[in-house]
Design an enzyme around this catalytic site. Sequence first.
Site, short mmCIF file in Angstrom:
data_model
loop_
_atom_site.label_atom_id
_atom_site.label_comp_id
_atom_site.label_asym_id
_atom_site.label_seq_id
_atom_site.Cartn_x
_atom_site.Cartn_y
_atom_site.Cartn_z
N ASP A 212 -0.56 -4.46 -3.88
CA ASP A 212 -1.96 -3.75 -4.05
C ASP A 212 -1.85 -2.59 -3.45
OD1 ASP A 212 -4.43 -5.09 -4.05
OD2 ASP A 212 -4.42 -4.00 -2.72
N SER B 97 0.43 -1.17 -0.26
CA SER B 97 0.21 -0.43 0.21
C SER B 97 1.34 0.85 0.07
CB SER B 97 -0.58 0.23 1.17
OG SER B 97 -1.81 0.65 1.64
N HIS C 225 -7.16 -6.20 1.17
CA HIS C 225 -6.29 -4.81 1.34
C HIS C 225 -4.71 -5.54 2.00
CE1 HIS C 225 -4.34 -1.62 -0.50
NE2 HIS C 225 -4.27 -1.40 1.26
#
Length: 380
Positions: free
Chosen positions: A179, A154, A348
Amino acid sequence: MEKQLHLNLLASRPPMAGPGGFQSGSKIKMGPGRKKDFTPLLWSQYFETMEDVEVENENGKDISFPKSLGSLGPVLLLLHGGGHSALSWAVFTVGIITTVDTEEILKLVFKPAGDTKVKNPEDLSADTMAKDVGKVVEVLYGENPPPILIIGHSMGGAIAVHTATANYVPSLLGLCVIDVVEGTAMDALNSMQNFLRSRPKTFKSLENAIEWSVKSGQIRNIESARVSMGGQVKKCEESSSSPSLSNSAGEGIIEEEEDEDVEEESSKKKMREDDQEVKKESVFTWRVELSKTEKYWDGWFRGLSALFLSCPVPKLLLLAGVDRLDKDLTIGQMQGKFQMQVLPQCGHAVHEDAPEKVADALATFMVRHKFTEFKAGYMW
């Protein structure tokens, strides 16, 4: 005025087995009617030692730096996502060190996450954090650092890309981003504040925070949640009659066990009685106020796809869904500019939800590019 950068180093503990141990990367299986265990797991179940290292830094930034020891192969430098800490990599680390040879695994904790002691927590710009990564590598390894593979999740993935393109790590061997895609990230920024406001402001206990993270879907692997949530929240002293407790997670968790209705009602009644008492009570709140970092969000992600594609090293992109690809990355993937793997049925936090699959994907990537070799006896 001389300012310093504080680092925490941890040596990895080999995975435990048998009674009282844990299964690396696996989701905890619960039998019918058995209540899930949300008891926190100590970092000492994954690491053997913790050391403090001080390094000079002109901006006075403080960074924690857990360290896992390996044997051969490249150094793996892991960068966590916004609001998370190095503990989010704990279960993954166990998987990767039992799969391939690595020299060591360093998990950088961006201020003010984890137990980091922060002098200037406000500066979270992409370039500042990327420079921090380079400074840490310089202090630890000097002018001749070993081959390093950077892995970021992230926000940490965005910082990994900025670090690579700015050449802050001259011995960079490869890049793995988990991701984070520019198009998807930029689209999500408009609703991010609403998402942050929807989260509980406080938790009655660390166990309550872990339970919320699992049942809300933030982390889908109970083992990882039990070790990593301690890095996301902190204890604070607050009156139980404080208004902020009205947004506590205590009343917002969806119960899954049908036979616990009576117990749940009794628990709520006791909670209401407790809230009527005027006394000091230990509660937990978020360690990082992500809403206050909004001014940096655009700088983290804008132009990220082009930067990622321009990195001159082998690249791996791990996604929770193929729909996360934007136009630039779709074209780049078709042109073979990077390797991509989709890990379905993950949220996520891919490396927490499926740590074994992420370890396998990264290990295969490393062996394919001859960065290292599989451990003797490893079946793949």
